[in-house]
Design an enzyme around this catalytic site. Structure first.
Site, short mmCIF file in Angstrom:
data_model
loop_
_atom_site.label_atom_id
_atom_site.label_comp_id
_atom_site.label_asym_id
_atom_site.label_seq_id
_atom_site.Cartn_x
_atom_site.Cartn_y
_atom_site.Cartn_z
N GLY A 11 0.61 -1.20 0.10
CA GLY A 11 0.06 -0.09 -0.10
C GLY A 11 0.95 1.31 0.00
CB ALA A 12 4.38 1.62 -1.28
N GLY A 14 -0.24 4.71 -0.76
CA GLY A 14 -1.58 5.28 -0.03
C GLY A 14 -1.11 6.39 0.96
CB ILE A 16 -0.62 4.94 6.12
CG1 ILE A 16 -1.95 5.14 6.73
CG2 ILE A 16 0.43 4.37 7.03
CD1 ILE A 16 -2.65 3.88 7.52
N GLY A 17 1.40 5.20 3.55
CA GLY A 17 2.67 4.71 2.98
C GLY A 17 3.45 6.47 2.88
N GLY A 130 -3.21 -2.74 7.87
CA GLY A 130 -4.69 -2.64 7.08
C GLY A 130 -5.71 -3.15 7.80
CG ASN A 131 -8.37 -1.21 10.26
OD1 ASN A 131 -7.75 -1.99 10.89
ND2 ASN A 131 -8.45 0.01 10.08
CG ASP A 159 -6.09 1.53 18.71
OD1 ASP A 159 -7.00 2.31 18.08
OD2 ASP A 159 -5.55 0.35 18.14
NE ARG A 162 -6.18 7.19 17.00
CZ ARG A 162 -6.81 6.67 16.25
NH1 ARG A 162 -7.54 5.28 16.33
NH2 ARG A 162 -6.67 6.84 14.85
CG HIS A 187 -7.19 -1.13 14.91
ND1 HIS A 187 -6.78 0.14 15.62
CD2 HIS A 187 -7.62 -0.91 13.89
CE1 HIS A 187 -7.08 1.13 15.04
NE2 HIS A 187 -7.54 0.57 13.70
#
Ligand code: NAX
Length: 326
Positions: A11-12, A14, A16-17, A130-131, A159, A162, A187
């Site tokens: 997912g590079a 994306g 987050i990537g 990834g969810n 989490d 956070r 998560h």
């Protein structure tokens, strides 16, 4: 200088990537003396975009970046990987049920688990971002029979971070004054952020905040933080997710501080009565590249109920993809 290690990132291209790759290449993850080779995986339509990210990586002239490869084939991207960060996943589309999401991702993570099994280093440390991250990690693990199951982990560090931030803000201290925070479970919105054993400057955190605030505000704020960010930003958390992925891998590789612990989604060994095999977030210490569940914590009835609710959700997710597991 040490020999370079290979870090595969899926997912590079994306969001987050876009944050994660630069932090890895700058040495934030594995240390300022550890060169890295990035091995990027994307789906074919995103290869051009990932090429642009690679141009930017080159333009940073990072002293520790020893090479970058791009591929749309998992076996290539995972070849000899020492670390694998599985960020790419299928997002929930319009009209998609949770079951459809689980199944779409089960297909991706089965294939990637097999590719890790075939191509990665036997010592590869895998982090699934990834969810649905915990269940995706379970699927990848089940498809990689030749890799130690304990090397498959899911990210609950965001989490955890956070929870540190919410508690620090409430009490008026810095996050670094807080130790022994715990995230239990999935998560997801059922996760249980637990301050029963948390310390603030060495003293019990539970004694410094109102129980009502803890039960009615803190827990739900941490559980719902992702949704609050989507509402405010119009996009899901990315830089903070990348930063937590860096934290997860760094702590795993380089260790937790004396007297402290962190939270990681890892295969349950039955500790605290949690169903064996589920990828469940536990409090862990890390040393010499290995993690260990913190044992012997007292669990009161309030905590037990919350730990069980998030366990039940994970059992449900596992059962929904059971027919797809080898
Ligand atoms: P983006 O949609 O911006 O990027 C995902 C990238 O993955 C895309 O470029 C896509 O082409 C790629 N991709 C999709 N399928 C792939 C496959 N089979 N192989 C390789 N690449 C593939 O999402 P982003 O915001 O970067 O989030 C990525 C994932 O992280 C999502 O599943 C998201 O839900 C999850 N998150 C997990 C968090 C956690 O704490 N565990 C927090 C942040 C984030 O929400």
């Amino acid at each position: 200088m040490k020999a370079p290690v290979r870090v595969a990132v899926t997912g590079a291209a994306g969001q987050i990537g876009y944050s994660l790759l630069f932090r890895i290449a700058s040495g934030d993850m594995l240390g300022k003396d550890q060169p890295v080779i990035l091995q990027l995986l994307e789906i074919t339509p995103a290869l051009e975009a990932v090429g642009g990210v690679v141009m930017e990586l080159e333009d940073c002239a990072f002293p520790l970046l020893a090479g970058v490869t791009i591929s749309d084939k998992a076996e290539e991207a995972f070849k000899d990987a020492d670390y694998a960060m599985l960020v790419g996943a299928r997002p929930r589309g319009p009209g998609m049920e949770r079951k459809d999401l689980l199944e779409a991702n089960a297909a991706i993570f089965s294939a990637q688990g097999k590719a890790l099994n075939d191509a990665a280093s036997r010592d590869v440390r895998v982090l699934v971002v990834g969810n649905p991250a915990n269940t995706n990690a379970l699927i990848a693990q089940k498809n990689a029979p030749d890799i130690n199951p304990g090397q498959f982990t899911a990210m609950t560090r965001l989490d955890h971070n956070r929870a540190l931030a919410q508690l620090a803000g409430k009490v008026g201290v810095h996050t670094t004054d807080i130790t022994r925070m715990t995230i239990w479970g999935n998560h997801s919105a059922t996760q249980y952020p637990d301050i029963s054993h948390t310390l603030i400057k060495g003293e019990a955190a539970a004694g410094k905040v109102d129980r009502g605030w803890y039960e009615n505000e803190f827990i739900s704020t941490v559980q719902q933080r992702g949704a609050a960010i989507i509402k405010a930003r119009g996009a899901s958390s990315a830089a903070s997710a990348a930063s937590s992925a860096i934290d997860h891998m760094r702590t795993w590789a380089l260790g937790t501080a004396d007297g402290d612990w962190t939270s990681m989604g890892i295969p349950s060994d039955g500790s605290y009565g949690i169903t064996e095999g589920l990828i469940y977030s536990f409090p862990v210490t890390c040393k010499n590249g290995q993690y260990e569940i913190v044992q012997g914590l007292e669990v009161d009835s309030f905590s037990r109920e919350k730990m069980q609710a998030t366990e039940n959700e994970l059992v449900g997710e596992r059962d929904a993809v059971k027919h797809l597991l080898p």
